[in-house]
Design an enzyme around this catalytic site. Structure first.
Site, PDB file in Angstrom:
ATOM      1  N   ASP A  97       0.827  -1.201   0.000  1.00  0.00           N
ATOM      2  CA  ASP A  97       0.000   0.000   0.000  1.00  0.00           C
ATOM      3  C   ASP A  97       0.872   1.266   0.000  1.00  0.00           C
ATOM      4  O   ASP A  97       2.009   1.253   0.483  1.00  0.00           O
ATOM      5  CB  ASP A  97      -0.830  -0.034   1.303  1.00  0.00           C
ATOM      6  CG  ASP A  97      -1.935   1.001   1.344  1.00  0.00           C
ATOM      7  OD1 ASP A  97      -2.834   0.931   0.501  1.00  0.00           O
ATOM      8  OD2 ASP A  97      -1.893   1.879   2.248  1.00  0.00           O
ATOM      9  N   GLU A 132       1.328  -0.140  -4.824  1.00  0.00           N
ATOM     10  CA  GLU A 132       0.438   0.934  -5.253  1.00  0.00           C
ATOM     11  C   GLU A 132       1.168   2.271  -5.266  1.00  0.00           C
ATOM     12  O   GLU A 132       1.500   2.817  -4.214  1.00  0.00           O
ATOM     13  CB  GLU A 132      -0.759   1.013  -4.299  1.00  0.00           C
ATOM     14  CG  GLU A 132      -1.754   2.077  -4.694  1.00  0.00           C
ATOM     15  CD  GLU A 132      -2.360   2.828  -3.522  1.00  0.00           C
ATOM     16  OE1 GLU A 132      -3.423   3.430  -3.697  1.00  0.00           O
ATOM     17  OE2 GLU A 132      -1.753   2.807  -2.417  1.00  0.00           O
TER      18      GLU A 132
HETATM   19  C1  ABC Z   1     -11.819   6.905   3.744  1.00  0.00           C
HETATM   20  C2  ABC Z   1     -13.289   6.737   3.404  1.00  0.00           C
HETATM   21  C3  ABC Z   1     -13.551   7.283   2.001  1.00  0.00           C
HETATM   22  C4  ABC Z   1     -13.140   8.734   1.961  1.00  0.00           C
HETATM   23  C5  ABC Z   1     -11.695   8.851   2.358  1.00  0.00           C
HETATM   24  C6  ABC Z   1     -11.268  10.305   2.414  1.00  0.00           C
HETATM   25  O1  ABC Z   1     -11.478   8.262   3.648  1.00  0.00           O
HETATM   26  O2  ABC Z   1     -13.617   5.359   3.436  1.00  0.00           O
HETATM   27  O3  ABC Z   1     -14.911   7.151   1.701  1.00  0.00           O
HETATM   28  O4  ABC Z   1     -13.300   9.195   0.638  1.00  0.00           O
HETATM   29  C7  ABC Z   1      -8.123   3.182   3.248  1.00  0.00           C
HETATM   30  C8  ABC Z   1      -9.558   2.744   3.009  1.00  0.00           C
HETATM   31  C9  ABC Z   1     -10.398   3.904   2.517  1.00  0.00           C
HETATM   32  C10 ABC Z   1     -10.263   5.108   3.442  1.00  0.00           C
HETATM   33  C11 ABC Z   1      -8.759   5.452   3.559  1.00  0.00           C
HETATM   34  C12 ABC Z   1      -8.472   6.655   4.445  1.00  0.00           C
HETATM   35  O5  ABC Z   1      -8.071   4.316   4.095  1.00  0.00           O
HETATM   36  O6  ABC Z   1      -9.547   1.718   2.018  1.00  0.00           O
HETATM   37  O7  ABC Z   1     -11.750   3.498   2.449  1.00  0.00           O
HETATM   38  O8  ABC Z   1     -10.983   6.169   2.861  1.00  0.00           O
HETATM   39  O9  ABC Z   1      -8.882   6.423   5.745  1.00  0.00           O
HETATM   40  C13 ABC Z   1      -4.360   3.243  -0.515  1.00  0.00           C
HETATM   41  C14 ABC Z   1      -5.312   2.045  -0.502  1.00  0.00           C
HETATM   42  C15 ABC Z   1      -6.625   2.490   0.099  1.00  0.00           C
HETATM   43  C16 ABC Z   1      -6.392   2.796   1.569  1.00  0.00           C
HETATM   44  C17 ABC Z   1      -5.172   3.572   1.807  1.00  0.00           C
HETATM   45  C18 ABC Z   1      -4.862   3.964   3.180  1.00  0.00           C
HETATM   46  C19 ABC Z   1      -4.245   3.800   0.827  1.00  0.00           C
HETATM   47  O10 ABC Z   1      -5.382   1.446  -1.758  1.00  0.00           O
HETATM   48  O11 ABC Z   1      -7.652   1.534  -0.023  1.00  0.00           O
HETATM   49  O12 ABC Z   1      -7.551   3.536   2.012  1.00  0.00           O
HETATM   50  O13 ABC Z   1      -4.142   2.886   3.756  1.00  0.00           O
HETATM   51  C20 ABC Z   1      -4.067   8.473  -2.029  1.00  0.00           C
HETATM   52  C21 ABC Z   1      -2.868   7.593  -1.722  1.00  0.00           C
HETATM   53  C22 ABC Z   1      -3.149   6.136  -2.028  1.00  0.00           C
HETATM   54  C23 ABC Z   1      -4.427   5.677  -1.292  1.00  0.00           C
HETATM   55  C24 ABC Z   1      -5.567   6.582  -1.766  1.00  0.00           C
HETATM   56  C25 ABC Z   1      -6.886   6.216  -1.095  1.00  0.00           C
HETATM   57  O14 ABC Z   1      -5.240   7.944  -1.418  1.00  0.00           O
HETATM   58  O15 ABC Z   1      -1.749   8.055  -2.476  1.00  0.00           O
HETATM   59  O16 ABC Z   1      -2.058   5.364  -1.601  1.00  0.00           O
HETATM   60  N1  ABC Z   1      -4.737   4.247  -1.525  1.00  0.00           N
HETATM   61  C26 ABC Z   1      -4.500  11.701  -6.215  1.00  0.00           C
HETATM   62  C27 ABC Z   1      -3.223  11.569  -5.429  1.00  0.00           C
HETATM   63  C28 ABC Z   1      -3.130  10.170  -4.837  1.00  0.00           C
HETATM   64  C29 ABC Z   1      -4.346   9.895  -3.970  1.00  0.00           C
HETATM   65  C30 ABC Z   1      -5.576  10.016  -4.858  1.00  0.00           C
HETATM   66  C31 ABC Z   1      -6.863   9.731  -4.090  1.00  0.00           C
HETATM   67  O17 ABC Z   1      -5.617  11.342  -5.409  1.00  0.00           O
HETATM   68  O18 ABC Z   1      -2.115  11.826  -6.259  1.00  0.00           O
HETATM   69  O19 ABC Z   1      -1.966  10.046  -4.051  1.00  0.00           O
HETATM   70  O20 ABC Z   1      -4.248   8.565  -3.433  1.00  0.00           O
HETATM   71  O21 ABC Z   1      -7.015  10.630  -3.065  1.00  0.00           O
HETATM   72  C32 ABC Z   1      -4.727  10.995 -11.481  1.00  0.00           C
HETATM   73  C33 ABC Z   1      -3.440  11.527 -10.896  1.00  0.00           C
HETATM   74  C34 ABC Z   1      -3.299  10.986  -9.482  1.00  0.00           C
HETATM   75  C35 ABC Z   1      -4.518  11.385  -8.646  1.00  0.00           C
HETATM   76  C36 ABC Z   1      -5.764  10.832  -9.338  1.00  0.00           C
HETATM   77  C37 ABC Z   1      -7.032  11.136  -8.538  1.00  0.00           C
HETATM   78  O22 ABC Z   1      -5.849  11.350 -10.655  1.00  0.00           O
HETATM   79  O23 ABC Z   1      -2.335  11.110 -11.698  1.00  0.00           O
HETATM   80  O24 ABC Z   1      -2.122  11.487  -8.882  1.00  0.00           O
HETATM   81  O25 ABC Z   1      -4.411  10.806  -7.331  1.00  0.00           O
HETATM   82  O26 ABC Z   1      -4.897  11.527 -12.765  1.00  0.00           O
END
Ligand code: ABC
Ligand code: CA
Length: 474
Positions: free
Chosen positions: A205, A229
């Site tokens: 992750d 990821e």
């Molecule tokens: C909780 C709630 C959600 C709520 C959120 C704010 O909080 O459940 O409803 O929306 C876990 C849980 C989630 C939980 C989170 C936070 O924890 O599964 O349900 O969400 O408490 C990993 C995992 C993911 C996990 C975590 C945390 C990390 O796969 O399941 O979430 O351990 C970032 C991180 C990435 C992470 C993701 C959720 O957030 O980098 O590791 N996933 C941009 C940023 C990214 C960012 C993304 C989403 O937005 O650059 O870094 O990811 O916020 C592209 C660009 C990208 C861009 C995208 C959107 O567009 O190139 O850079 O990403 O074009």
């Protein structure tokens, strides 16, 4: 799994809490409640034939460690990403022995186990009141953490690595992975984890939130294949995680053009073709990337696209192109959940129907991929060649598998695409089977093949002599 055996794997992603639960549990599972719904390791174990029946040979399950208990402004830790103590076990999904039994049952069927691990952070209900203590097991001292600041600028790598993910409801205190106390702990931890549960692979992750220098030792300590990821669509940003950090990323750079190319009949496929070039020049080995259409973090493709031909073409891509294909549970059941948490539906409502069109479609895709790999030693490790014979189609040549994907949609009239012998390697009068329709086609006297695209469906072609189990059950 090592790199060579990982290339031939086909992975089925499971949200442990939502895939299968004991029949004695009958409570309603509303995704919007963000609560534990009762999924267990023992129930997954009972459903391995359902997974293998689609041709998947590896499962990726949710993180297994002890999470924060109770409820938060974002519900319960049913997804497993809210670590409390990495030395503890999350008993909501069963016991450690149940997990070991799942591992043994998989191995007995020639299948593999991949577990999700979170290295970057732990979790707390508030950033302001967070106090590391013994509840956090090995990370009970404030020197184990980076000082609090929210990640506020994704274009600033220091900010991405040192500040905290999460929000006021659930903060994700960021571990000081530069500290040797922390890195030594994690290296030893992952080695023990792999050994305790006889893991074949690890999904990592939040890779981009930890400095690249941390990863090579971690990966070698794991000793098995790792898929990480790095959530970013820019291949020049993601490439160094494979080339330098030694973690094989999921193919987010291909994901966004894949989505845009197939989510409407006017989608621009040239973006995906161009991205393939960019990927091939920025990664040491694109055949080790994790290729996916759906996962637990993005709205399901089916949440915005209803045309069944567009859906099939988009799902076909990861299986007929470079990299390790990942199928997300529920795609075979036609689930349509949108953004997290809606994309984490309980699968039991589908009754695990093995006769559905999409279930059989995934079986056809996996059979075609396997047949190609069995017929050619170089299939998995040789990079594909993608061209665009028309504005609504792409031709993926990955010999001996030749696929034509199109975004013309199910109401399109027939159109024709010619596969040149130079691209396919087929000679004159070769019989070729389409793994999707099971139609047999024959090349002309020059080895070229005229293929009619009907109702916008994908064509996944392999010489009849190499078809293996393709179309054997229909
Ligand atoms: C909780 C709630 C959600 C709520 C959120 C704010 O909080 O459940 O409803 O929306 C876990 C849980 C989630 C939980 C989170 C936070 O924890 O599964 O349900 O969400 O408490 C990993 C995992 C993911 C996990 C975590 C945390 C990390 O796969 O399941 O979430 O351990 C970032 C991180 C990435 C992470 C993701 C959720 O957030 O980098 O590791 N996933 C941009 C940023 C990214 C960012 C993304 C989403 O937005 O650059 O870094 O990811 O916020 C592209 C660009 C990208 C861009 C995208 C959107 O567009 O190139 O850079 O990403 O074009
Ligand atoms: Ca960090």
């Amino acid at each position: 799994l090592d790199d060579t055996s990982a290339r031939s794997a086909s992975v089925y992603q499971i949200v442990t809490d939502r895939f299968a639960r004991p029949s004695s549990v009958s409570s309603t599972c509303n995704t919007s409640d963000r609560k534990y719904c009762g999924g267990t390791y023992a129930s997954i174990t009972e459903k391995l034939d359902y997974i293998a029946g689609m041709g998947f040979d590896t499962i990726w399950i949710s993180p297994i460690v002890e999470n924060i208990g109770g409820t938060t402004g974002e519900g319960e830790a049913y997804h497993g990403y809210w670590t409390l103590d990495p030395d503890g076990f999350n008993s909501n999904f069963g016991s450690a022995d149940d997990l070991k039994s799942l591992s043994s049952a998989l191995h007995a069927k020639g299948m593999h186990l991949m577990i999700d691990v979170v290295i970057n952070h732990v979790a707390a209900t508030s950033s302001s009141t967070f106090q590391p203590d013994s509840a956090y097991g090995p990370f009970s001292d404030s020197s184990d953490y980076h000082p609090f600041c929210w990640i506020s600028d994704y274009s600033n790598q220091t900010n991405v690595e040192d500040c905290w993910l999460g929000d006021d409801s659930v903060a994700l205190p960021d571990l000081n992975t530069e500290s040797s106390t922390v890195s030594d702990y994690w290296n030893n931890w992952v080695k023990t984890l792999v050994s305790n549960y006889t893991l074949d692979a690890v999904r990592i992750d939040t890779v981009k939130h930890v400095p690249k220098t941390f990863w090579p030792n971690f990966v070698s300590s794991a000793g098995v294949f790792t898929q990480g990821e790095v959530l970013n669509g820019d291949a020049t940003y993601v490439g160094p995680y494979q080339n330098d950090a030694k973690v094989n990323p999921f193919n987010y750079p291909a994901y966004y053009p894949l989505l845009r190319g197939f989510n409407q009949t006017s989608g621009d496929l040239s973006e995906l073709v161009a991205m393939t070039q960019t990927i091939q020049s920025n990664f040491n080995d694109p055949t080790l990337l994790g290729s996916f259409l759906n996962n637990h973090d993005n709205p399901r493709f089916e949440s915005t696209v209803t045309d069944t031909s567009l859906i099939k073409n988009a799902h076909a891509y990861p299986f007929v192109s470079d990299g390790i294909p990942y199928g997300y549970y529920g795609s075979e059941a036609g689930f349509t959940g949108g953004a997290d948490p809606a994309n984490r539906e309980p699968l039991w409502t589908s009754n695990y129907d093995t006769s559905s069109e999409m279930y059989k479609f995934f079986a056809s895709l996996n059979a075609a991929r396997k047949a190609a790999g069995n017929a050619s030693d170089t299939f998995y490790s040789t990079q594909m060649n993608i061209t665009s014979p028309s504005s609504s189609s792409i031709l993926i040549a990955k010999q001996p598998l030749i696929s034509i994907l199109s975004n013309s949609g199910s109401s399109a009239s027939d159109s024709s695409v010619t596969v040149q012998s130079s691209a396919s390697g087929w000679t004159a009068n070769t019989q070729v089977i389409d793994a999707i329709s099971c139609e047999t086609l024959t090349t002309d006297s020059s080895g070229n093949l005229a293929v009619t695209i009907k109702t916008g469906l994908p064509r996944v072609l392999i010489a009849d002599s190499k078809k293996g189990s393709v179309c054997s059950s229909s």
